[in-house]
Design an enzyme around this catalytic site. Sequence first.
Site, PDB file in Angstrom:
ATOM      1  N   TYR A 117      16.666  23.468  11.775  1.00 34.57           N
ATOM      2  CA  TYR A 117      17.508  24.140  11.198  1.00 34.57           C
ATOM      3  C   TYR A 117      17.075  25.616  11.608  1.00 34.57           C
ATOM      4  O   TYR A 117      17.548  26.561  10.551  1.00 34.57           O
ATOM      5  CB  TYR A 117      17.889  24.001   9.692  1.00 34.57           C
ATOM      6  CG  TYR A 117      17.983  22.713   9.189  1.00 34.57           C
ATOM      7  CD1 TYR A 117      19.284  21.890   9.680  1.00 34.57           C
ATOM      8  CD2 TYR A 117      17.109  22.038   8.797  1.00 34.57           C
ATOM      9  CE1 TYR A 117      19.263  20.430   9.426  1.00 34.57           C
ATOM     10  CE2 TYR A 117      17.116  20.562   8.538  1.00 34.57           C
ATOM     11  CZ  TYR A 117      18.232  19.853   8.644  1.00 34.57           C
ATOM     12  OH  TYR A 117      18.345  18.498   8.672  1.00 34.57           O
ATOM     13  N   TYR A 133      23.545  13.417   1.343  1.00 30.37           N
ATOM     14  CA  TYR A 133      22.694  13.725   2.459  1.00 30.37           C
ATOM     15  C   TYR A 133      22.343  12.371   3.297  1.00 30.37           C
ATOM     16  O   TYR A 133      21.685  11.637   2.673  1.00 30.37           O
ATOM     17  CB  TYR A 133      21.461  14.688   2.459  1.00 30.37           C
ATOM     18  CG  TYR A 133      20.880  14.727   3.780  1.00 30.37           C
ATOM     19  CD1 TYR A 133      21.544  15.675   4.944  1.00 30.37           C
ATOM     20  CD2 TYR A 133      19.923  14.204   4.122  1.00 30.37           C
ATOM     21  CE1 TYR A 133      21.025  15.951   5.954  1.00 30.37           C
ATOM     22  CE2 TYR A 133      19.283  14.251   5.492  1.00 30.37           C
ATOM     23  CZ  TYR A 133      19.811  15.184   6.265  1.00 30.37           C
ATOM     24  OH  TYR A 133      19.269  15.301   7.438  1.00 30.37           O
ATOM     25  N   ASP A 148      21.182   4.092   0.624  1.00 31.46           N
ATOM     26  CA  ASP A 148      20.220   5.095   1.506  1.00 31.46           C
ATOM     27  C   ASP A 148      19.346   5.420   0.679  1.00 31.46           C
ATOM     28  O   ASP A 148      19.156   6.240  -0.065  1.00 31.46           O
ATOM     29  CB  ASP A 148      21.170   5.974   2.043  1.00 31.46           C
ATOM     30  CG  ASP A 148      20.017   7.054   2.946  1.00 31.46           C
ATOM     31  OD1 ASP A 148      18.927   6.954   2.900  1.00 31.46           O
ATOM     32  OD2 ASP A 148      20.622   8.115   3.621  1.00 31.46           O
ATOM     33  N   LYS A 175      11.221   7.820   5.616  1.00 34.32           N
ATOM     34  CA  LYS A 175      10.342   8.762   5.064  1.00 34.32           C
ATOM     35  C   LYS A 175       8.744   8.161   4.467  1.00 34.32           C
ATOM     36  O   LYS A 175       8.176   8.117   5.362  1.00 34.32           O
ATOM     37  CB  LYS A 175      11.214   9.466   3.832  1.00 34.32           C
ATOM     38  CG  LYS A 175      12.018  10.359   4.521  1.00 34.32           C
ATOM     39  CD  LYS A 175      12.496  11.319   3.562  1.00 34.32           C
ATOM     40  CE  LYS A 175      13.156  12.487   4.336  1.00 34.32           C
ATOM     41  NZ  LYS A 175      14.573  12.444   4.463  1.00 34.32           N
TER      42      LYS A 175
END
Length: 419
Positions: A20, A146, A245, A274
């Site tokens: 980002y 997200y 998720d 992750k």
Amino acid sequence: MTAAGGALLRQDRAQLWHPYSSMTDPAPTRLVTGAAGSRITLDGIGPVVDGMSSWWSAVHGYRHPVLDEAVRRQVDRMSHVMFGGLTHEPAVELAGRLVELTGLDHVFLADSGSVAVEVAMKMALQHQRGSGRPGRNRFLTVRGGYHGDTFDCMSVCDPVGGMHSMWSGLLPPQVFGDRPPELDADVPAWAQRFRALAAEHADRLAGLVVEPLLQGAGGMRPYSPACLRVFREVADEHGLVLIFDEIATGFGRTGHFFAADAAGVRPDVVCVGKALTGGYLSLAAAVCTTEVARGVSASDSGALMHGPTFMGNPLACAVACASLDLLSTSDWSAQVRRIGAGLQALHRIPAAEVRVLGAVGVVRLDHQVDVARATEAALAHGVWLRPFRDLIYTMPPYVCDDADIAAVCTAIAAAAEAG
Ligand SMILES: *Cc1c(COP(=O)(O)O)cnc(C)c1O
């Protein structure tokens, strides 16, 4: 700062994108020269406690001897082979562990979390087609989520805080329910609205995709476990594929091995990533039930149409197996409880809101954080933090000791004051 470090940072600034980031007006970056245990070493500063676990992933800390050894052993056999038409022990071993841990049946190994979510969504779409319902091509989700940065993932991220406005017209339109409430008392009213929304759109919906128990990068918000049962009921009632998720929440972070365990709910598909490799290599997975797999296989293509080049990478699978073994032999639950108890000190910080769930601590300010100043203030206390929006938060490695956690709390207080 060393001269060599200065040269690297100048080249980095000229040539490298960071997450980002702008190429014309890049934010400052810091040079890491090593990492061990709970600490990363910054050039010119020295070792600091990593309050972020490299974005949820390094749960065992850095240079863990068991994980280092697992990578080394696998390098000596092979680092990679294609997964089309070939298989290998690390992938088969990992599948066995994931099937046992999730209580689900079939494993798709992906190379990143976003890809795992894409694959889960594709599973849901293909399952509906294979079940004779090709018109079901939308997803139901909740605001504040997200799920990654690729296009289908972005389409189910929070429509306001996510990147919807930037891509309006390009993202597949999805159906958004209200954010799940934090307090049990607020669940019935929310559930009524959510059920009505699902009923209204049911004949267009393929699946329901949410982060269970804790919304991560969409706003770091925990919510009532009772909502998970509502998700399960709504999915069952309307024939939706329920996708959890767990890329951020999985492997103990919330105090439960999987966040869904908080309500004893089993999804139809779970995405993990992750912390799957203990933060060593990029690897994720979408694990599904036999029923979903049957639907997928009955769809027009007869196969799950996805196959990344680095699917099932042996190095990543080997270190994932070692990381899962470490979790099963260590008392992760006690470690997470101890860290959570230490993070209670955050409640003393003057802030709009403080939230602690498992080994996650969040301080919400009443304004946007000045990231540069907040980061600087935390580093002055020997801690690496990466605030965003109005949030200063931490999910430290499970190997942090009590002094590390006290330092993290002090650093967050300093960052909140400075930022
Ligand atoms: C980080 C994250 C993803 C995306 O994973 P990547 O490996 O960054 O692609 C998806 N869902 C959740 C909940 C995440 O936290």
